[in-house]
Scaffold this motif. Structure first.
Motif, PDB file in Angstrom:
ATOM      1  N   SER A 151      -5.819  -0.387  -4.894  1.00 26.59           N
ATOM      2  CA  SER A 151      -5.287   0.251  -6.002  1.00 26.59           C
ATOM      3  C   SER A 151      -4.238   0.825  -6.163  1.00 26.59           C
ATOM      4  O   SER A 151      -3.238   0.397  -5.394  1.00 26.59           O
ATOM      5  CB  SER A 151      -5.748   1.782  -5.971  1.00 26.59           C
ATOM      6  OG  SER A 151      -5.041   2.617  -4.129  1.00 26.59           O
ATOM      7  N   LEU A 152      -3.800   0.582  -7.388  1.00 28.25           N
ATOM      8  CA  LEU A 152      -2.488   0.923  -8.566  1.00 28.25           C
ATOM      9  C   LEU A 152      -1.351   1.751  -6.855  1.00 28.25           C
ATOM     10  O   LEU A 152      -0.835   1.319  -6.712  1.00 28.25           O
ATOM     11  CB  LEU A 152      -2.513   1.090  -9.507  1.00 28.25           C
ATOM     12  CG  LEU A 152      -1.629   0.841  -9.368  1.00 28.25           C
ATOM     13  CD1 LEU A 152      -0.806  -0.626  -9.821  1.00 28.25           C
ATOM     14  CD2 LEU A 152      -0.967   2.011 -11.071  1.00 28.25           C
ATOM     15  N   ASP A 153      -1.842   3.029  -6.478  1.00 26.00           N
ATOM     16  CA  ASP A 153      -1.550   3.669  -6.189  1.00 26.00           C
ATOM     17  C   ASP A 153      -1.349   3.129  -4.998  1.00 26.00           C
ATOM     18  O   ASP A 153       0.111   3.779  -3.915  1.00 26.00           O
ATOM     19  CB  ASP A 153      -2.121   5.358  -5.526  1.00 26.00           C
ATOM     20  CG  ASP A 153      -2.153   6.175  -7.228  1.00 26.00           C
ATOM     21  OD1 ASP A 153      -1.470   6.013  -8.374  1.00 26.00           O
ATOM     22  OD2 ASP A 153      -3.552   6.877  -7.290  1.00 26.00           O
ATOM     23  N   ASN A 154      -1.728   2.367  -4.204  1.00 32.16           N
ATOM     24  CA  ASN A 154      -1.306   1.989  -2.673  1.00 32.16           C
ATOM     25  C   ASN A 154      -0.465   0.729  -2.060  1.00 32.16           C
ATOM     26  O   ASN A 154       0.414   0.631  -1.554  1.00 32.16           O
ATOM     27  CB  ASN A 154      -2.887   1.454  -2.080  1.00 32.16           C
ATOM     28  CG  ASN A 154      -4.537   2.689  -1.587  1.00 32.16           C
ATOM     29  OD1 ASN A 154      -3.594   4.069  -1.197  1.00 32.16           O
ATOM     30  ND2 ASN A 154      -5.237   2.667  -2.082  1.00 32.16           N
ATOM     31  N   ILE A 155      -0.833  -0.024  -3.615  1.00 34.00           N
ATOM     32  CA  ILE A 155       0.239  -0.650  -3.912  1.00 34.00           C
ATOM     33  C   ILE A 155       1.405  -0.793  -4.344  1.00 34.00           C
ATOM     34  O   ILE A 155       2.394  -1.013  -3.361  1.00 34.00           O
ATOM     35  CB  ILE A 155      -0.272  -1.222  -5.299  1.00 34.00           C
ATOM     36  CG1 ILE A 155      -1.027  -2.688  -4.667  1.00 34.00           C
ATOM     37  CG2 ILE A 155       0.926  -2.245  -5.461  1.00 34.00           C
ATOM     38  CD1 ILE A 155      -1.596  -3.568  -6.068  1.00 34.00           C
TER      39      ILE A 155
END
Lengths: 145, 145
Positions: free
Chosen positions: B112-116
């Motif tokens: 997910s973007l947040d994790n990226i």
């Protein structure tokens, strides 16, 4: 995704004469973007073209000069009203040739680097490119440590 | 001109699954550059290739996924020990497909973007790219004034 301004790829070429001056072209007054401003030879990459084919075609169309695509000298990015441009700039080295302009430009000139950096009618992204180009050329001509 | 570090052009692709997570690949430990780090599918543009052909070939070679080249989402630039890279990043949208890795990568993940944005093992130039990508996606999904 639906970005309002799509990115496009363009290609440009820096060409020098035997005095080391750079070839600039002045855009026609009825150009869609940057009318009347100075410019490098170049333009938009076609869907079916390689970068090298595109730079050779654009230089030929706009100056009548035949080139074999050289090394990549760097890039510039800029925004136009309807798109964002990633422009790859080729270093075509030194050329001896007559310039034959197309309808897109009204004038050409061979301009020394010092004068390029003073020009008010060259878009800032190209002026900045020449500044970087010089810094890097100097670095690479220093003797290895 | 004899710049010590030549520029090369690379192409990368962002692909998402039905949850909107992005496909990242982990580089092999014996990679020449960024060993063991996460990566986007992609690689070096061939002399005879268009950008679209190159991104489709790289994605196919590295993931087994067939794509039709999409829109350009932006670019990143970075330096490797022997060259400077201008990388054009394509937005391939949403894919439903099994991933088949090549020898170049050891692992893949949909992230997910947040994790990226939290990942320490993704090169900073890709993390920064995702930050810009999101800002621009948000802008373009706002209602027109």
């Amino acid at each position: 995704m639906n970005l309002e301004k799509p990115y496009i790829i363009s290609v440009y070429a820096i060409l020098r004469n035997e005095k080391g001056e750079f070839l600039l072209l002045r855009r026609s007054e009825n150009s869609h973007s940057n009318p009347g401003k100075w410019d490098l030879p170049g333009g938009k990459l076609g869907q079916e073209e390689t970068l090298g084919e595109a730079v050779a075609r654009e230089v030929w169309e706009e100056t009548g000069i035949s080139i074999v695509p050289g090394e990549i000298a760097g890039y510039v990015t800029f925004e136009l009203p309807e798109k964002k441009v990633i422009a790859i700039v080729y270093n075509e080295g030194y050329v001896i040739a007559d310039v034959k302009l197309s309808y897109e430009h009204t004038e050409y000139a061979w301009i020394s680097l010092d004068n390029i950096l003073e020009m008010k009618t060259l878009p800032a992204y190209f002026r900045d490119f020449f500044k970087r180009f010089i810094t890097e050329s100097k670095k690479s001509s220093e003797p290895p440590i």
